[in-house]
Design a protein around this motif. Structure first.
Motif, PDB file in Angstrom:
ATOM      1  N   TYR A  94      -4.160   2.224  32.478  1.00 45.19           N
ATOM      2  CA  TYR A  94      -3.884   3.353  31.200  1.00 45.19           C
ATOM      3  C   TYR A  94      -4.009   5.185  32.137  1.00 45.19           C
ATOM      4  O   TYR A  94      -4.244   5.213  33.203  1.00 45.19           O
ATOM      5  CB  TYR A  94      -5.649   3.843  30.719  1.00 45.19           C
ATOM      6  CG  TYR A  94      -6.023   2.792  29.846  1.00 45.19           C
ATOM      7  CD1 TYR A  94      -5.644   2.089  28.611  1.00 45.19           C
ATOM      8  CD2 TYR A  94      -7.098   2.153  29.915  1.00 45.19           C
ATOM      9  CE1 TYR A  94      -5.875   1.251  28.127  1.00 45.19           C
ATOM     10  CE2 TYR A  94      -7.544   0.825  30.129  1.00 45.19           C
ATOM     11  CZ  TYR A  94      -7.020   0.407  28.480  1.00 45.19           C
ATOM     12  OH  TYR A  94      -7.752  -0.776  28.120  1.00 45.19           O
ATOM     13  N   ARG A 161       4.300   7.436  29.216  1.00 44.15           N
ATOM     14  CA  ARG A 161       5.226   6.990  28.101  1.00 44.15           C
ATOM     15  C   ARG A 161       5.949   5.713  28.570  1.00 44.15           C
ATOM     16  O   ARG A 161       6.690   4.517  28.623  1.00 44.15           O
ATOM     17  CB  ARG A 161       6.474   7.273  27.269  1.00 44.15           C
ATOM     18  CG  ARG A 161       5.268   8.630  26.680  1.00 44.15           C
ATOM     19  CD  ARG A 161       4.391   7.798  25.291  1.00 44.15           C
ATOM     20  NE  ARG A 161       3.250   8.894  24.344  1.00 44.15           N
ATOM     21  CZ  ARG A 161       2.512   7.871  24.038  1.00 44.15           C
ATOM     22  NH1 ARG A 161       1.998   7.043  23.667  1.00 44.15           N
ATOM     23  NH2 ARG A 161       1.932   9.208  23.216  1.00 44.15           N
ATOM     24  N   LYS A 164       4.316   3.089  29.969  1.00 45.61           N
ATOM     25  CA  LYS A 164       3.890   1.678  29.134  1.00 45.61           C
ATOM     26  C   LYS A 164       5.258   1.117  28.990  1.00 45.61           C
ATOM     27  O   LYS A 164       5.008   0.317  29.071  1.00 45.61           O
ATOM     28  CB  LYS A 164       3.445   3.167  28.069  1.00 45.61           C
ATOM     29  CG  LYS A 164       2.741   1.476  26.542  1.00 45.61           C
ATOM     30  CD  LYS A 164       2.012   2.468  25.660  1.00 45.61           C
ATOM     31  CE  LYS A 164       0.889   1.781  24.565  1.00 45.61           C
ATOM     32  NZ  LYS A 164       2.031   1.721  23.277  1.00 45.61           N
ATOM     33  N   SER A 170      -0.980  -0.194  29.718  1.00 45.96           N
ATOM     34  CA  SER A 170      -0.923  -0.795  28.243  1.00 45.96           C
ATOM     35  C   SER A 170      -1.335   0.143  27.542  1.00 45.96           C
ATOM     36  O   SER A 170      -0.715   0.561  26.354  1.00 45.96           O
ATOM     37  CB  SER A 170      -2.618  -2.263  28.449  1.00 45.96           C
ATOM     38  OG  SER A 170      -3.462  -0.969  28.635  1.00 45.96           O
ATOM     39  N   GLU A 171      -1.498   1.767  27.521  1.00 49.53           N
ATOM     40  CA  GLU A 171      -1.858   2.588  26.673  1.00 49.53           C
ATOM     41  C   GLU A 171      -2.042   3.871  27.137  1.00 49.53           C
ATOM     42  O   GLU A 171      -2.723   3.945  28.955  1.00 49.53           O
ATOM     43  CB  GLU A 171      -2.907   3.238  25.955  1.00 49.53           C
ATOM     44  CG  GLU A 171      -3.491   1.405  24.458  1.00 49.53           C
ATOM     45  CD  GLU A 171      -2.294   1.376  23.950  1.00 49.53           C
ATOM     46  OE1 GLU A 171      -2.405   2.549  23.189  1.00 49.53           O
ATOM     47  OE2 GLU A 171      -2.419  -0.159  23.791  1.00 49.53           O
TER      48      GLU A 171
END
Length: 186
Positions: A94, A161, A164, A170-171
């Motif tokens: 993350y 972003r 991702k 993943s987030e």
């Protein structure tokens, strides 16, 4: 003891910061030893590092990716250079909205007056390091041809972003240990 309390005891929250070097390798080895002794199954680790030594980063990647502890990695600020490789050891990854990643090829400085054979050895070592790190990158992330082109010759910077979109995380979410959970520095 409730089921929630039992599950919380199997999870722990950590911070890992600094240069990727033999000291960090030792700290991660030692912390993981304590985790296994304490029955911790999942370790949430906030990574903050601008990189360091390739071999130490590869060692940490291999160790963490194959550890009996499930490492979940977070980027709350900057994960750069070989630290990206150790970050990829997280089975879940993350990044905070304001976090950044930087990926680049290996580099070295030759001593002034180095002979051609010494320079050849340096170049061969850099190529070997690049092959090792790029195989890990390609296993985990999908960059656009333009991004691979930037990586080929310079520093590739990725926002949370963009990370991702590439599968690096993943987030986009913050490292946020639950209230009352112990937080330890590795």
């Amino acid at each position: 003891m409730s089921e929630d309390q039992a599950n919380q005891q199997k999870e722990a929250w950590f911070t890992l910061s600094g240069d990727v070097n033999s000291d960090m390798v030792h700290r991660v080895f030692e912390a993981t030893s304590h985790m296994t002794e304490d029955g911790i199954e999942t370790a949430h680790v906030l990574v903050q590092s601008n990189g360091g030594y390739v071999s130490d980063g590869l060692c940490l990647y291999n160790f963490m990716a194959n550890s009996p502890v499930n490492f979940i990695t977070y980027n709350g600020g900057a994960v750069a250079s070989i630290a990206v490789i150790l970050f990829l050891a997280g089975r879940q990854r993350y990044a905070s909205e304001t976090a950044r990643f930087m990926i680049h090829k290996s580099h070295a400085t030759a001593s002034p007056g180095s002979r051609p054979d010494a320079l050849n050895i340096i170049v061969e070592g850099l190529r070997a390091d690049d092959a090792r790190t790029e195989s890990i990158l390609r296993k985990h992330i999908e960059l656009s041809p333009e991004q691979w082109g930037i990586h080929q010759y310079g520093d590739l910077h990725l926002t949370a972003r963009e990370a991702k979109a590439a599968g690096l995380v993943s987030e986009v979410t913050d490292f946020a240990p639950p209230r009352g959970a112990p937080l330890r520095n590795i």
